[in-house]
Design a protein around this motif. Structure first.
Motif, mmCIF file in Angstrom:
data_model
loop_
_atom_site.group_PDB
_atom_site.id
_atom_site.type_symbol
_atom_site.label_atom_id
_atom_site.label_comp_id
_atom_site.label_asym_id
_atom_site.label_seq_id
_atom_site.Cartn_x
_atom_site.Cartn_y
_atom_site.Cartn_z
ATOM 1 N N GLY A 39 0.809 -1.210 0.000
ATOM 2 C CA GLY A 39 0.000 0.000 0.000
ATOM 3 C C GLY A 39 0.839 1.255 0.000
ATOM 4 N N ARG A 40 1.874 1.264 0.838
ATOM 5 C CA ARG A 40 2.751 2.440 0.901
ATOM 6 C C ARG A 40 3.545 2.592 -0.399
ATOM 7 N N GLN A 42 2.682 1.690 -3.366
ATOM 8 C CA GLN A 42 1.792 2.181 -4.407
ATOM 9 C C GLN A 42 1.464 3.660 -4.223
ATOM 10 N N SER A 43 1.312 4.100 -2.962
ATOM 11 C CA SER A 43 1.018 5.521 -2.735
ATOM 12 C C SER A 43 2.223 6.391 -3.078
ATOM 13 N N SER A 46 2.324 6.781 -6.736
ATOM 14 C CA SER A 46 1.333 7.785 -7.127
ATOM 15 C C SER A 46 1.880 9.195 -6.935
ATOM 16 N N ASP A 47 2.595 9.410 -5.824
ATOM 17 C CA ASP A 47 3.212 10.718 -5.576
ATOM 18 C C ASP A 47 4.259 11.044 -6.637
ATOM 19 N N THR A 251 5.670 7.917 7.029
ATOM 20 C CA THR A 251 4.709 6.908 7.448
ATOM 21 C C THR A 251 3.269 7.271 7.073
ATOM 22 N N ARG A 252 3.036 8.480 6.610
ATOM 23 C CA ARG A 252 1.690 8.910 6.254
ATOM 24 C C ARG A 252 1.307 8.388 4.873
ATOM 25 N N ASP A 253 -0.001 8.330 4.604
ATOM 26 C CA ASP A 253 -0.466 7.997 3.265
ATOM 27 C C ASP A 253 -0.004 9.086 2.300
ATOM 28 N N ASN A 254 0.425 8.678 1.100
ATOM 29 C CA ASN A 254 0.939 9.635 0.115
ATOM 30 C C ASN A 254 1.891 10.618 0.792
ATOM 31 N N ALA A 255 2.942 10.035 1.374
ATOM 32 C CA ALA A 255 3.840 10.795 2.254
ATOM 33 C C ALA A 255 4.490 11.990 1.563
#
Length: 379
Positions: A39-40, A42-43, A46-47, A251-255
């Protein structure tokens, strides 16, 4: 578009318009319980796609190979019980890591390239320029280079040891204007972030001994090899090359997007911009010896002078002419580093001598300096 003509960002929010950005991602962010944190990953992909749409070229410096390989092989201590374990784990894990990045970026129509480097690739000037040319060509073709240390062949004596410093050196080679280090904390705090009253340092104008004293090298994950001290060493490499460096929470989504939007983190502003050659010299990490000088020589160096034999008081190590040496003052303080004009044996023979007395010891007319100012960078 390349980095030419762009300037170092003045804030974390401006990293989105850096022109060319290096993003470093640690093992703990990509591997959880021996498995990829898909998940991380992939995010983050995306960034990266978002940044590219805004015109910023991205180079990824990715850890995780040893952790992934160790899990596949069932090795103790995350593959770090011995050098042989780490090398074997890296061989297995690098295949998996490259595939993960390739698939994550391909989902956004982006091609990825694997680039493995050793310390020697960026310490040797010719190999450094070759690496720089490779990075530039990949970016010209809209490919995202995914860089990692080649742990399968690196030994303790010839390795970066952490990907934070590697990221700063890659940024130098690629002529990037910014480096973003994704961490498990928001940035540099004035004391360990778990302590009461700990405050985030939002901006640093020069990595001083006082700043280094704030570093806390404890890692919650136990996976990585770098701590806050390694990040500050990376910042020191970057700042003298005219590169902005930020430590942000990964550690955040779409860091990456979260850091750009909030601006939260620690920004290390460039304090100088040396020539390309001096920038490379200042970023080198493996001196072969130490030259200690007297108080008078310290003052001369601070005034922009060369290191002369008359001010040399001690020589450590064995090296040949042209080697990188560290320069220390009489109290052991580090003054800088440079390329020496004599071998270690010759340095010992002429230490403390005036130029008129050096020829008798050397058997030939002495050179202008032990370390010339043109081949020296100060701390």
């Amino acid at each position: 578009m390349g980095a030419a003509g762009s300037r170092a960002p003045g804030s974390i929010a401006e990293f989105a318009r850096a022109g060319r950005l290096v993003v470093k991602i640690g093992s703990a962010l990509l591997v959880a319980d021996g498995k990829p944190a898909l998940g991380r990953l992939q995010s983050l992909a995306s960034d990266i796609a978002m940044l590219r749409e805004q015109g910023t070229e991205v180079i990824v410096v990715s850890s995780g190979a040893i952790a992934l390989g160790a899990a596949k092989m069932g090795l103790a201590k995350g593959g770090r019980a011995s050098l042989a374990d780490a090398q074997a784990a890296a061989c297995v894990g690098q295949v998996a890591l490259a595939q993960l990045w390739g698939e994550a970026l391909e989902a956004h129509g982006i091609a990825a390239a694997q680039m493995l480097v050793t310390l020697g690739d960026l310490e040797d000037r010719r190999r450094y320029l070759n690496a720089a040319a490779t990075l530039d060509r990949l970016l010209e073709e809209s490919v995202v280079p995914v860089v990692n240390e080649n742990d399968s062949v690196a030994t303790e004596e010839i390795r970066f040891g952490d990907n934070d410093r590697l990221a700063a050196r890659v940024a130098q080679a690629a002529q990037a204007r910014a480096v973003m280090l994704l961490s498990d904390v928001d940035g540099l705090f004035d004391r360990p972030p778990g302590n009461p009253g700990a405050m985030l340092i939002e901006r640093v104008e020069g990595v001083t001994p006082e700043i280094i004293a704030m570093a806390d090298d404890r890692s919650a994950s136990g996976l990585g090899s770098g701590g806050m001290t390694a990040k500050l060493q990376a910042a020191r490499i970057a700042e003298r090359a005219g590169i902005a460096l930020a430590i942000v929470n990964g550690t955040r989504d779409n860091a990456i997007a979260a850091a750009l939007d909030s601006g939260r983190g620690t920004l290390f502003a460039p304090v100088r911009s040396d020539s390309a050659r001096k920038s490379w010299l200042g970023g080198r990490l493996a001196p072969e010896g130490v030259l200690t000088v007297d108080k008078g020589c310290v003052a001369a160096l601070h005034d922009g002078g060369s290191l002369l034999a008359a001010g040399l008081v001690d020589v450590e190590g064995e090296f040949e002419r042209g080697a990188l040496v560290s320069l220390h003052g009489p109290k052991g303080e580090r003054l800088g580093q440079g390329l020496v004009e004599y071998s270690a044996a010759e340095c010992r023979a002429i230490a403390g001598l005036k130029q008129s007395d050096q020829a008798r010891q050397l058997g030939y007319v002495p050179r202008a300096a032990v370390v010339h100012r043109d081949h020296m960078v100060q701390q």
